[in-house]
Design a protein around this motif. Structure first.
Motif, PDB file in Angstrom:
ATOM      1  N   PHE A   1       2.259   1.702  -3.468  1.00  0.00           N
ATOM      2  CA  PHE A   1       1.177   2.141  -4.354  1.00  0.00           C
ATOM      3  C   PHE A   1       0.845   3.613  -4.102  1.00  0.00           C
ATOM      4  O   PHE A   1       0.635   4.396  -5.038  1.00  0.00           O
ATOM      5  CB  PHE A   1      -0.068   1.274  -4.130  1.00  0.00           C
ATOM      6  CG  PHE A   1      -1.117   1.453  -5.182  1.00  0.00           C
ATOM      7  CD1 PHE A   1      -1.156   0.634  -6.291  1.00  0.00           C
ATOM      8  CD2 PHE A   1      -2.075   2.456  -5.059  1.00  0.00           C
ATOM      9  CE1 PHE A   1      -2.107   0.798  -7.276  1.00  0.00           C
ATOM     10  CE2 PHE A   1      -3.036   2.636  -6.036  1.00  0.00           C
ATOM     11  CZ  PHE A   1      -3.049   1.803  -7.150  1.00  0.00           C
ATOM     12  N   ALA A   2       0.828   3.988  -2.823  1.00  0.00           N
ATOM     13  CA  ALA A   2       0.525   5.380  -2.490  1.00  0.00           C
ATOM     14  C   ALA A   2       1.587   6.315  -3.042  1.00  0.00           C
ATOM     15  O   ALA A   2       1.277   7.412  -3.530  1.00  0.00           O
ATOM     16  CB  ALA A   2       0.401   5.525  -0.969  1.00  0.00           C
ATOM     17  N   LEU A   3       2.864   5.877  -2.980  1.00  0.00           N
ATOM     18  CA  LEU A   3       3.940   6.696  -3.547  1.00  0.00           C
ATOM     19  C   LEU A   3       3.753   6.844  -5.054  1.00  0.00           C
ATOM     20  O   LEU A   3       3.963   7.938  -5.605  1.00  0.00           O
ATOM     21  CB  LEU A   3       5.301   6.056  -3.244  1.00  0.00           C
ATOM     22  CG  LEU A   3       5.765   6.172  -1.787  1.00  0.00           C
ATOM     23  CD1 LEU A   3       7.000   5.316  -1.556  1.00  0.00           C
ATOM     24  CD2 LEU A   3       6.035   7.618  -1.426  1.00  0.00           C
TER      25      LEU A   3
ATOM     26  N   ALA B   1       0.172  12.168  -9.254  1.00  0.00           N
ATOM     27  CA  ALA B   1      -0.528  13.424  -8.970  1.00  0.00           C
ATOM     28  C   ALA B   1       0.400  14.622  -9.161  1.00  0.00           C
ATOM     29  O   ALA B   1       0.013  15.652  -9.725  1.00  0.00           O
ATOM     30  CB  ALA B   1      -1.079  13.391  -7.542  1.00  0.00           C
TER      31      ALA B   1
ATOM     32  N   SER C   1       0.924   6.723  -6.643  1.00  0.00           N
ATOM     33  CA  SER C   1      -0.210   7.629  -6.807  1.00  0.00           C
ATOM     34  C   SER C   1       0.209   9.075  -6.606  1.00  0.00           C
ATOM     35  O   SER C   1      -0.190   9.979  -7.358  1.00  0.00           O
ATOM     36  CB  SER C   1      -1.300   7.240  -5.809  1.00  0.00           C
ATOM     37  OG  SER C   1      -2.212   8.286  -5.631  1.00  0.00           O
ATOM     38  N   LEU C   2       1.084   9.275  -5.607  1.00  0.00           N
ATOM     39  CA  LEU C   2       1.573  10.623  -5.317  1.00  0.00           C
ATOM     40  C   LEU C   2       2.393  11.160  -6.491  1.00  0.00           C
ATOM     41  O   LEU C   2       2.211  12.309  -6.917  1.00  0.00           O
ATOM     42  CB  LEU C   2       2.420  10.582  -4.044  1.00  0.00           C
ATOM     43  CG  LEU C   2       2.974  11.913  -3.544  1.00  0.00           C
ATOM     44  CD1 LEU C   2       1.832  12.803  -3.092  1.00  0.00           C
ATOM     45  CD2 LEU C   2       3.943  11.691  -2.397  1.00  0.00           C
TER      46      LEU C   2
ATOM     47  N   ASP D   1       0.927  15.280 -12.858  1.00  0.00           N
ATOM     48  CA  ASP D   1      -0.211  16.000 -13.435  1.00  0.00           C
ATOM     49  C   ASP D   1      -0.154  17.479 -13.066  1.00  0.00           C
ATOM     50  O   ASP D   1      -0.396  18.355 -13.903  1.00  0.00           O
ATOM     51  CB  ASP D   1      -1.523  15.390 -12.930  1.00  0.00           C
ATOM     52  CG  ASP D   1      -1.755  14.009 -13.520  1.00  0.00           C
ATOM     53  OD1 ASP D   1      -1.030  13.667 -14.485  1.00  0.00           O
ATOM     54  OD2 ASP D   1      -2.629  13.285 -13.022  1.00  0.00           O
TER      55      ASP D   1
ATOM     56  N   VAL E   1       0.831  -1.201   0.000  1.00  0.00           N
ATOM     57  CA  VAL E   1       0.000   0.000   0.000  1.00  0.00           C
ATOM     58  C   VAL E   1       0.870   1.257   0.000  1.00  0.00           C
ATOM     59  O   VAL E   1       0.560   2.240  -0.687  1.00  0.00           O
ATOM     60  CB  VAL E   1      -0.981  -0.020   1.193  1.00  0.00           C
ATOM     61  CG1 VAL E   1      -1.715   1.312   1.311  1.00  0.00           C
ATOM     62  CG2 VAL E   1      -1.973  -1.157   1.045  1.00  0.00           C
ATOM     63  N   ALA E   2       1.985   1.217   0.725  1.00  0.00           N
ATOM     64  CA  ALA E   2       2.869   2.385   0.758  1.00  0.00           C
ATOM     65  C   ALA E   2       3.460   2.654  -0.623  1.00  0.00           C
ATOM     66  O   ALA E   2       3.479   3.802  -1.093  1.00  0.00           O
ATOM     67  CB  ALA E   2       3.986   2.162   1.781  1.00  0.00           C
TER      68      ALA E   2
END
Lengths: 82, 386
Positions: free
Chosen positions: A26-28, A34, A30-31, A37, A23-24
């Motif tokens: 994946f979150a990185l 973002a 995602s970050l 973008d 999860v960590a």
């Protein structure tokens, strides 16, 4: 009656570690996505030097998501090899 | 011989019926959080889950050699009547908990039915009580905590890492992640639970002399068990999906991904380390952990309490029905017929009760903020799926 406390503790520890790691990462990813973008929007708006990091961020996101995909692949392997 | 053939046919049909209830009871485990966050549309979610359950049934090379994993002594004289009675108890309990929208363990229902039916039909020497403690009771208590802790930690971390990015962009990627994690749960479920039905059918065939001792399940057994669980999954246990996706807590994509990842890790780690944990208990624990892990997150403890009561009741209730059914079925052919009629009548009664109070209008949690997409997407004449 033999209760496998070791197996239970091992299960708890291993699954906690793997869950948090996946999860960590994946979150990185995602970050990074973002931020990329945001960098693109800034570049489109004409902000100087804002678009430069876009490629690096995209690559970082790709690495993160690839690591998560590898975890999924390992999961499928565990299911199939049982 | 004719009697045995008829009875064996009845047991096989009943086993497939149990497999079907197992499917729609457990759809929620894999898919409720993905449906709740909008990662997957309800119909798409159950279709993916059904296909992966079917695939999972074929995937495993380890053949279900025992019905119960040592909980009952299968050599002590477990006749087809006993298995039939056990399945009756398990099916009726699964249907009753579905009617109430409570996620209870299908495995526990099967074990409970087997224990009750064996106690009555065979005697106390047919049940290994120490195995009941080590393989059922302790894992049942441990599972929600193990999964809940992992899910809680992962949720905290996910929010911490992505706190700078917008809700929209975080939601988008975590929804995609959810598709992968909930698919993996479905695959693991198919491998585990379809195997149980294959084991039941195979051992019944062996006890009837149709297969040699230690035989592997024939292809038609694997196929029919896989199809039964897939069909059940596709019907979608919307009542239970609503409880797990919306009732226990309000799930947001980061929480959904964390809880599904935790459930996947725990299920795979536990079966890899020989400490099997019930998928239902694991997934529910994951949802609750994710609910508590988010900033300001809450769990509706009234729902959780009702669910825990159902967990505590599962073994004794399915066991009581299984025991009573074993007693009646032990009276002979007429007894088996009576149990069959009672099973069909009981299932029909649950179905009619579910039609009277469809999931979108009644029989759901009080704090329902808005109609669940799952309910809205269910066409009115969808039979048991409603």
């Amino acid at each position: 009656m033999e209760i496998k406390w070791g197996a239970l503790a091992g299960t708890a520890g291993v699954s906690f570690g793997i869950t948090v790691a996946v999860v960590a990462v994946f979150a990185l990813g995602s970050l990074a996505l973002a931020r990329r973008d945001a960098a693109r929007e800034a570049a489109a708006a004409g902000g100087p030097g804002q678009g430069a990091g876009g490629g690096v961020l995209a690559a970082a996101a790709a690495v993160c998501f690839a690591a998560c995909a590898a975890a999924v692949g390992y999961g499928i392997y565990l299911i199939a090899a049982r | 011989m004719e009697h045995i053939t008829f009875l064996v046919a009845v047991v096989i049909i009943t086993a497939l019926a149990f497999d079907f209830t197992n499917g729609f009871h457990d759809t929620a485990n894999a898919m409720s959080t993905s449906i709740a966050t909008g990662a997957l549309r309800p119909r798409v979610a159950v279709a993916i889950s059904a296909v992966l359950n079917l695939a999972g049934a074929f995937l495993s090379v380890e053949v279900a050699k025992t019905i119960s994993g040592g909980i009952i002594d299968e050599s002590a004289g477990v006749h087809p009547e006993v298995i039939f009675a056990a399945l009756t108890g398990a099916i009726l309990w699964n249907l009753a908990t579905w009617l109430l929208g409570l996620p209870s363990s299908s495995s526990h229902a099967l074990y409970g039915g087997l224990i009750g039916a064996t106690l009555v039909g065979v005697g106390t020497h047919g049940v290994h009580f120490d195995t009941v403690v080590t393989k059922i009771l302790i894992p049942a208590v441990a599972a929600p905590f193990v999964a809940g802790l992992a899910s809680w930690g992962a949720t905290r971390l996910a929010y911490l890492i992505t706190r700078g990015s917008s809700e929209q962009s975080a939601g988008r990627s975590f929804r995609l992640g959810q598709i992968a994690s909930s698919s993996l749960i479905s695959l693991a479920h198919g491998t585990n639970d379809a195997q149980k039905t294959m084991g039941v059918i195979t051992l019944t065939l062996i006890s009837a002399g149709s297969l040699g001792a230690g035989a592997s399940p024939p292809l038609w057994v694997i196929l029919s068990a896989g199809l039964a669980i897939a069909l059940g999954t596709y019907m979608g246990g919307w009542r239970i999906i609503r409880t797990m996706g919306k009732g226990l807590t309000d799930i947001e994509p980061r929480q959904g991904f964390s809880s599904e990842s935790a459930a996947t890790s725990v299920i795979l780690a536990s079966s890899h380390m020989g400490f099997g944990l019930s998928t239902t208990h694991v997934c529910t624990g994951g949802v609750m952990g994710a609910g508590l892990g988010a900033p300001g997150g809450q769990v509706r403890w009234s729902v959780a309490r009702r669910m825990v009561y159902a967990w505590l009741m599962t073994l004794p209730a399915a066991g009581a029905v299984g025991g009573a059914a074993a007693w009646i079925a032990g009276l002979g052919n007429a007894g088996v017929a009576v149990v069959g009629v009672l099973l069909v009548a009981g299932s029909a009664a649950v179905w009619f009760a579910s039609r009277r109070r469809p999931v979108h209008s009644g029989n759901v949690v009080d704090e329902e903020p808005e109609p669940l997409p799952a309910a809205a997407a269910t066409p009115p004449p969808a039979g048991i799926a409603a």
